[in-house]
Design an enzyme around this catalytic site. Structure first.
Site, PDB file in Angstrom:
ATOM      1  N   HIS A   1       0.838  -1.202   0.000  1.00  0.00           N
ATOM      2  CA  HIS A   1       0.000   0.000   0.000  1.00  0.00           C
ATOM      3  C   HIS A   1       0.875   1.255   0.000  1.00  0.00           C
ATOM      4  O   HIS A   1       0.634   2.197  -0.764  1.00  0.00           O
ATOM      5  CB  HIS A   1      -0.906  -0.017   1.231  1.00  0.00           C
ATOM      6  CG  HIS A   1      -1.772   1.187   1.366  1.00  0.00           C
ATOM      7  ND1 HIS A   1      -3.118   1.173   1.096  1.00  0.00           N
ATOM      8  CD2 HIS A   1      -1.487   2.456   1.753  1.00  0.00           C
ATOM      9  CE1 HIS A   1      -3.624   2.378   1.306  1.00  0.00           C
ATOM     10  NE2 HIS A   1      -2.646   3.174   1.714  1.00  0.00           N
ATOM     11  N   GLU A   2       1.896   1.255   0.838  1.00  0.00           N
ATOM     12  CA  GLU A   2       2.797   2.409   0.891  1.00  0.00           C
ATOM     13  C   GLU A   2       3.549   2.581  -0.424  1.00  0.00           C
ATOM     14  O   GLU A   2       3.756   3.705  -0.893  1.00  0.00           O
ATOM     15  CB  GLU A   2       3.777   2.253   2.052  1.00  0.00           C
ATOM     16  CG  GLU A   2       3.134   2.236   3.420  1.00  0.00           C
ATOM     17  CD  GLU A   2       2.267   3.453   3.671  1.00  0.00           C
ATOM     18  OE1 GLU A   2       2.647   4.557   3.234  1.00  0.00           O
ATOM     19  OE2 GLU A   2       1.206   3.301   4.290  1.00  0.00           O
TER      20      GLU A   2
ATOM     21  N   GLU B   1      -6.213   6.482  -1.478  1.00  0.00           N
ATOM     22  CA  GLU B   1      -6.065   5.365  -0.547  1.00  0.00           C
ATOM     23  C   GLU B   1      -6.628   4.081  -1.145  1.00  0.00           C
ATOM     24  O   GLU B   1      -6.066   2.994  -0.967  1.00  0.00           O
ATOM     25  CB  GLU B   1      -6.764   5.692   0.776  1.00  0.00           C
ATOM     26  CG  GLU B   1      -6.116   6.815   1.570  1.00  0.00           C
ATOM     27  CD  GLU B   1      -4.701   6.488   2.005  1.00  0.00           C
ATOM     28  OE1 GLU B   1      -4.387   5.295   2.189  1.00  0.00           O
ATOM     29  OE2 GLU B   1      -3.900   7.419   2.158  1.00  0.00           O
TER      30      GLU B   1
ATOM     31  N   HIS C   1       1.606   4.544  -2.969  1.00  0.00           N
ATOM     32  CA  HIS C   1       1.715   6.004  -2.887  1.00  0.00           C
ATOM     33  C   HIS C   1       2.913   6.503  -3.695  1.00  0.00           C
ATOM     34  O   HIS C   1       2.828   7.508  -4.406  1.00  0.00           O
ATOM     35  CB  HIS C   1       1.872   6.443  -1.430  1.00  0.00           C
ATOM     36  CG  HIS C   1       0.599   6.429  -0.646  1.00  0.00           C
ATOM     37  ND1 HIS C   1      -0.502   7.184  -0.991  1.00  0.00           N
ATOM     38  CD2 HIS C   1       0.248   5.747   0.472  1.00  0.00           C
ATOM     39  CE1 HIS C   1      -1.468   6.975  -0.121  1.00  0.00           C
ATOM     40  NE2 HIS C   1      -1.044   6.103   0.779  1.00  0.00           N
TER      41      HIS C   1
END
Length: 207
Positions: free
Chosen positions: A98-99, A147, A102
């Protein structure tokens, strides 16, 4: 219930402060330090075709993970010890992915640009406040969409929707002592009830 909390581009002074503060208060994860965690990051980065960022583990009782993209320097990801304790190995890799999402999407750049536009709008006489508030509302929606994009990056890496859902569930109301009792299917049913309760126009706006 998002995995990441922020991806930030800051000014030179703030960048240096954050960098030194992070190095001085965290453990740098490498192939020789917390090698299992390092391998999870490398695997996720390879799947998403992105350069492996630096990874740090920081002592903190609040389950969290975040990304810092500092101009001219290699970006880094920070995970709190509490989230490491809370999640399984695959769930933790979903958080790392997930990071990485970004970073892959350059969310920090766009967030900074949007914030500058919003601040600039406040300086416009007359309608400036209205314009800025409109920007802020749209920015909030964009952040939520960003997100969701990163949750999809997590899914690409772990290849199991229930793993990603389990992360969200544990971040919403989990702790190490209850982790084994949590039920993903029951949590999905709760999500469906939320959708039903927010199906009217007011509910759609509030959600």
């Amino acid at each position: 219930m998002n995995l990441a909390r922020f991806c930030w581009h800051a000014g030179p002074v703030s960048e240096q402060v954050m960098l030194l503060e992070n190095i001085g208060t965290s453990v740098h994860v490498t192939e020789n330090q917390l090698s299992d965690l390092h391998q999870l990051m490398v695997e996720a980065a390879n799947i998403l075709c992105i350069e492996v960022p630096d990874l740090y583990v920081r002592q903190n009782p609040v389950p969290n993970a975040y990304t810092l993209a500092i101009g001219g320097r290699k970006p880094f990801v920070v995970v709190h010890t509490s989230i490491v304790e809370l999640l399984t190995r695959r769930e933790l890799q979903a958080v790392l992915a997930h990071e990485l999402g970004h970073l892959k999407c350059d969310h920090g750049i766009w967030l900074t640009f949007a914030n500058i536009l919003t601040l600039g709008a406040y300086t416009i006489p007359g309608l400036g406040s209205f314009i800025a508030q409109t920007f802020e509302e749209q920015l909030f929606r964009w952040v939520r969409a960003a997100e969701l994009t990163c949750d999809r990056a997590a899914l690409l890496v772990v290849q199991d929707p229930k793993v990603v859902i389990s992360v969200l569930m544990k971040l919403a109301g989990g702790c190490p002592s209850l982790a084994g009792q949590l039920n993903v299917d029951a949590f999905l049913e709760q999500a469906r009830s939320y959708d039903a309760a927010s199906s009217n126009p007011l509910g759609w706006y509030l959600r």
